[in-house]
Design a protein around this motif. Sequence first.
Motif, PDB file in Angstrom:
ATOM      1  N   PHE A  51      36.539  76.319  46.738  1.00 14.95           N
ATOM      2  CA  PHE A  51      38.002  76.383  46.681  1.00 14.95           C
ATOM      3  C   PHE A  51      38.667  75.008  46.596  1.00 14.95           C
ATOM      4  O   PHE A  51      39.458  74.726  45.693  1.00 14.95           O
ATOM      5  CB  PHE A  51      38.526  77.144  47.899  1.00 14.95           C
ATOM      6  CG  PHE A  51      40.022  77.215  47.963  1.00 14.95           C
ATOM      7  CD1 PHE A  51      40.719  78.161  47.234  1.00 14.95           C
ATOM      8  CD2 PHE A  51      40.752  76.312  48.741  1.00 14.95           C
ATOM      9  CE1 PHE A  51      42.105  78.211  47.276  1.00 14.95           C
ATOM     10  CE2 PHE A  51      42.133  76.360  48.784  1.00 14.95           C
ATOM     11  CZ  PHE A  51      42.808  77.316  48.050  1.00 14.95           C
ATOM     12  N   TRP A  52      38.319  74.130  47.538  1.00 14.59           N
ATOM     13  CA  TRP A  52      39.040  72.844  47.580  1.00 14.59           C
ATOM     14  C   TRP A  52      38.707  71.946  46.400  1.00 14.59           C
ATOM     15  O   TRP A  52      39.507  71.111  46.011  1.00 14.59           O
ATOM     16  CB  TRP A  52      38.810  72.122  48.908  1.00 14.59           C
ATOM     17  CG  TRP A  52      39.532  72.837  50.028  1.00 14.59           C
ATOM     18  CD1 TRP A  52      38.962  73.580  51.018  1.00 14.59           C
ATOM     19  CD2 TRP A  52      40.949  72.921  50.220  1.00 14.59           C
ATOM     20  NE1 TRP A  52      39.940  74.130  51.823  1.00 14.59           N
ATOM     21  CE2 TRP A  52      41.169  73.738  51.359  1.00 14.59           C
ATOM     22  CE3 TRP A  52      42.064  72.403  49.553  1.00 14.59           C
ATOM     23  CZ2 TRP A  52      42.446  74.040  51.836  1.00 14.59           C
ATOM     24  CZ3 TRP A  52      43.339  72.696  50.038  1.00 14.59           C
ATOM     25  CH2 TRP A  52      43.510  73.510  51.168  1.00 14.59           C
ATOM     26  N   LEU A  53      37.535  72.155  45.804  1.00 15.61           N
ATOM     27  CA  LEU A  53      37.228  71.386  44.590  1.00 15.61           C
ATOM     28  C   LEU A  53      38.066  71.888  43.421  1.00 15.61           C
ATOM     29  O   LEU A  53      38.479  71.115  42.552  1.00 15.61           O
ATOM     30  CB  LEU A  53      35.739  71.482  44.256  1.00 15.61           C
ATOM     31  CG  LEU A  53      34.855  70.406  44.879  1.00 15.61           C
ATOM     32  CD1 LEU A  53      33.417  70.568  44.399  1.00 15.61           C
ATOM     33  CD2 LEU A  53      35.371  69.005  44.539  1.00 15.61           C
ATOM     34  N   GLN A  54      38.306  73.213  43.410  1.00 18.22           N
ATOM     35  CA  GLN A  54      39.206  73.748  42.369  1.00 18.22           C
ATOM     36  C   GLN A  54      40.603  73.140  42.506  1.00 18.22           C
ATOM     37  O   GLN A  54      41.244  72.772  41.524  1.00 18.22           O
ATOM     38  CB  GLN A  54      39.295  75.274  42.488  1.00 18.22           C
ATOM     39  CG  GLN A  54      38.025  75.996  42.121  1.00 18.22           C
ATOM     40  CD  GLN A  54      38.142  77.490  42.367  1.00 18.22           C
ATOM     41  OE1 GLN A  54      39.198  78.073  42.144  1.00 18.22           O
ATOM     42  NE2 GLN A  54      37.069  78.107  42.840  1.00 18.22           N
ATOM     43  N   ILE A  55      41.044  73.045  43.773  1.00 17.54           N
ATOM     44  CA  ILE A  55      42.363  72.443  44.021  1.00 17.54           C
ATOM     45  C   ILE A  55      42.356  70.980  43.580  1.00 17.54           C
ATOM     46  O   ILE A  55      43.305  70.499  42.945  1.00 17.54           O
ATOM     47  CB  ILE A  55      42.715  72.520  45.538  1.00 17.54           C
ATOM     48  CG1 ILE A  55      42.750  73.974  45.998  1.00 17.54           C
ATOM     49  CG2 ILE A  55      44.047  71.831  45.823  1.00 17.54           C
ATOM     50  CD1 ILE A  55      43.818  74.813  45.357  1.00 17.54           C
ATOM     51  N   ALA A  56      41.241  70.294  43.887  1.00 23.64           N
ATOM     52  CA  ALA A  56      41.156  68.885  43.493  1.00 23.64           C
ATOM     53  C   ALA A  56      41.199  68.746  41.976  1.00 23.64           C
ATOM     54  O   ALA A  56      41.836  67.827  41.439  1.00 23.64           O
ATOM     55  CB  ALA A  56      39.880  68.263  44.054  1.00 23.64           C
ATOM     56  N   ALA A  57      40.543  69.682  41.272  1.00 26.33           N
ATOM     57  CA  ALA A  57      40.565  69.641  39.807  1.00 26.33           C
ATOM     58  C   ALA A  57      42.002  69.791  39.289  1.00 26.33           C
ATOM     59  O   ALA A  57      42.448  69.063  38.388  1.00 26.33           O
ATOM     60  CB  ALA A  57      39.675  70.742  39.238  1.00 26.33           C
ATOM     61  N   MET A  58      42.743  70.736  39.896  1.00 28.76           N
ATOM     62  CA  MET A  58      44.145  70.937  39.492  1.00 28.76           C
ATOM     63  C   MET A  58      44.972  69.680  39.781  1.00 28.76           C
ATOM     64  O   MET A  58      45.810  69.268  38.984  1.00 28.76           O
ATOM     65  CB  MET A  58      44.756  72.120  40.249  1.00 28.76           C
ATOM     66  CG  MET A  58      44.270  73.474  39.781  1.00 28.76           C
ATOM     67  SD  MET A  58      44.507  73.701  38.012  1.00 28.76           S
ATOM     68  CE  MET A  58      42.845  74.125  37.556  1.00 28.76           C
ATOM     69  N   ALA A  59      44.728  69.079  40.964  1.00 34.32           N
ATOM     70  CA  ALA A  59      45.465  67.862  41.326  1.00 34.32           C
ATOM     71  C   ALA A  59      45.174  66.771  40.306  1.00 34.32           C
ATOM     72  O   ALA A  59      46.080  66.043  39.869  1.00 34.32           O
ATOM     73  CB  ALA A  59      45.081  67.409  42.733  1.00 34.32           C
ATOM     74  N   GLY A  60      43.905  66.674  39.902  1.00 33.29           N
ATOM     75  CA  GLY A  60      43.530  65.670  38.903  1.00 33.29           C
ATOM     76  C   GLY A  60      44.266  65.904  37.593  1.00 33.29           C
ATOM     77  O   GLY A  60      44.814  64.969  36.989  1.00 33.29           O
ATOM     78  N   ILE A  61      44.299  67.159  37.162  1.00 30.35           N
ATOM     79  CA  ILE A  61      45.010  67.492  35.912  1.00 30.35           C
ATOM     80  C   ILE A  61      46.496  67.138  36.047  1.00 30.35           C
ATOM     81  O   ILE A  61      47.090  66.553  35.143  1.00 30.35           O
ATOM     82  CB  ILE A  61      44.830  68.988  35.581  1.00 30.35           C
ATOM     83  CG1 ILE A  61      43.373  69.254  35.191  1.00 30.35           C
ATOM     84  CG2 ILE A  61      45.777  69.404  34.450  1.00 30.35           C
ATOM     85  CD1 ILE A  61      43.049  70.728  35.004  1.00 30.35           C
ATOM     86  N   ALA A  62      47.059  67.458  37.214  1.00 28.38           N
ATOM     87  CA  ALA A  62      48.481  67.165  37.438  1.00 28.38           C
ATOM     88  C   ALA A  62      48.750  65.671  37.310  1.00 28.38           C
ATOM     89  O   ALA A  62      49.702  65.244  36.636  1.00 28.38           O
ATOM     90  CB  ALA A  62      48.914  67.669  38.813  1.00 28.38           C
ATOM     91  N   ILE A  63      47.897  64.868  37.923  1.00 26.11           N
ATOM     92  CA  ILE A  63      48.123  63.419  37.922  1.00 26.11           C
ATOM     93  C   ILE A  63      47.963  62.844  36.516  1.00 26.11           C
ATOM     94  O   ILE A  63      48.809  62.089  36.030  1.00 26.11           O
ATOM     95  CB  ILE A  63      47.160  62.727  38.922  1.00 26.11           C
ATOM     96  CG1 ILE A  63      47.568  63.108  40.358  1.00 26.11           C
ATOM     97  CG2 ILE A  63      47.188  61.214  38.751  1.00 26.11           C
ATOM     98  CD1 ILE A  63      46.523  62.793  41.403  1.00 26.11           C
ATOM     99  N   VAL A  64      46.873  63.255  35.842  1.00 25.73           N
ATOM    100  CA  VAL A  64      46.612  62.705  34.504  1.00 25.73           C
ATOM    101  C   VAL A  64      47.717  63.114  33.510  1.00 25.73           C
ATOM    102  O   VAL A  64      48.259  62.275  32.782  1.00 25.73           O
ATOM    103  CB  VAL A  64      45.222  63.165  33.992  1.00 25.73           C
ATOM    104  CG1 VAL A  64      45.046  62.796  32.529  1.00 25.73           C
ATOM    105  CG2 VAL A  64      44.127  62.532  34.846  1.00 25.73           C
ATOM    106  N   THR A  65      48.078  64.394  33.513  1.00 22.39           N
ATOM    107  CA  THR A  65      49.092  64.844  32.543  1.00 22.39           C
ATOM    108  C   THR A  65      50.447  64.200  32.831  1.00 22.39           C
ATOM    109  O   THR A  65      51.157  63.815  31.905  1.00 22.39           O
ATOM    110  CB  THR A  65      49.231  66.378  32.557  1.00 22.39           C
ATOM    111  OG1 THR A  65      49.376  66.820  33.900  1.00 22.39           O
ATOM    112  CG2 THR A  65      48.044  67.052  31.915  1.00 22.39           C
TER     113      THR A  65
END
Lengths: 311, 254
Positions: free
Chosen positions: B229-243
């Motif tokens: 779960f928390w890695l999925q959240i981290a992936a989303m956070a990464g996408i948010a920051i990069v975009t």
Amino acid sequence: MDAIEVRNLHKRYGKHVAVDEVSFTVEEGEIFGIIGPNGAGKTTTVESIAGLRTPDSGSISVLGFNPVKDRAEVRERLGVQLQESSFPDAIKVSEALELYSSFYQNPADWRELMDLLGLTEKRHTRYKALSGGQKQRLSIALALVGTPKIAILDELTTGLDPQARRDTWSLIERVRDAGVTIILVTHFMDEAERLSDRIAVIDGGRVAAVDTPAGLIARSSASQQVRFRLRQPLDKSILTDLPDVTSVDMSDGRWTVTGNGQFLTSVAGALARAQVVAEDLRVDQRNLDDAFVALTGRAPDSSIPFERKVD
Amino acid sequence: MRALPQMVKIESRLFLRDSATVLFGVLFPTALLLGMGAVPALRESTPDTGGLRSIDIWAPTALVFGMVMIAVQHIPAVIATYRERGILRRLSTTPAPPGSILLAQMIVAFASVVASAALLIISAWAVLGIAPPERPLEFVAAFIVGYAALLGIGLVSAAVARTSSAATQIGTLLFVALMFFGGAFLPRVVMPDMLRAVGEFIPPGLQALTTAWSVEAGEITATNGGLPFWLQIAAMAGIAIVTTAIAAKLFRWE
């Protein structure tokens, strides 16, 4: 202190030089007109004054501030009505005014301003539903809502019908009378002539002349013409001998006298002394159009059509 | 600093006057879920899903619908319109901070997404008996971070679209692509494993939302060897920051 001082302004977009070399000063409390053909660099000049463009070289001072470095100070004191800028379709007149007044430290009472511009009746109307003249008045109100010392009005009356234009003109004069310095960018010669205390003619990115409207007209027109009919015969030499008269034509009782300087007075005096009465007298009044042509070698652009108000 | 509260106030009113967005972004997700819930077959629990009804597993998709609608359709269209019509340009001649209008937009849009989600969760509970999120904290995290990732994509679109019609077209393409992985066309539970695995990286992260809402449903839609779960959240956070960084880099005021 001068309200605005522009020194050797130069701005290019890629290879295209929009403003080559523009210098002028605007005095406090005057209406300063800027005229010139399309693409002459008028809009780039005023956009640089407003801090929307960074000049490539040269300097601009607005009440002693630099529009790029002292962004906040200039924006607080300079009201702008821009070409090609607008407001959200669904915003109501009163909302736009209230919103814009919240941006300034010492805003005008927006309700008073709404009243002054005749928009109170329309305060609940959405921007999209306003007529061209009402939109323009709102735009002027928003340029003034921060109680600016200087207002830039770019193509103020484009798209307005003749009555709305005249109403807008008298409004601008009232604003000036209230002590606001105004820069008026226009391609309407009648507007510039009627409103401006002084005018800069910009052509090809350079200032071709800065003068009062009368000064510009006088500079450009070497000769004027007067036409009239005479019932009584008159010896042509009475007119040709007058100082300042350059030519006299007569055909079918219709006289055309060309001259310069004070020739009108001398023609009138000569006719009176000869005891003849001029009928159907016409003076072809030199105006700013002629000055514009003389200074820029082009006719003022009049191709922008009027938008007729549809009720 | 009176400018921002005023902008939020006016932008809220403008949002509410935009009936299509209110309808599709805020009200439609709930209507969609209730409509699906009205289909008897979707309300039957089957043994293969451990007693869960199809509607229980599918509910997060309706939530995603509202989030995607606001983040990739509404926001880019508004910003592109503001740019195209010279509204941003006009604002930049005032003392108001240039970014404040964008910030006001985000605040209003986020409030509308929260309203959309709240309406959906309450209606789902009241009408269809779908329990509210079992793990509220995880759910809030998945919702906010997932929305941020969607918003980042929306902002890139807002930055590159020259006109409002271009923004709308990009928005529609993104909408279809995101909603595919959001399970609108093919419920996640019947997707092939590969699509499910890819879907864990597609904002707003349907798998994380599903797990946080109902652990049982999450287990059914999860892939073997899927990210925790928390890695999925981290992936989303990464996408948010990069975009968002890309959008900030590409953003043009005019």
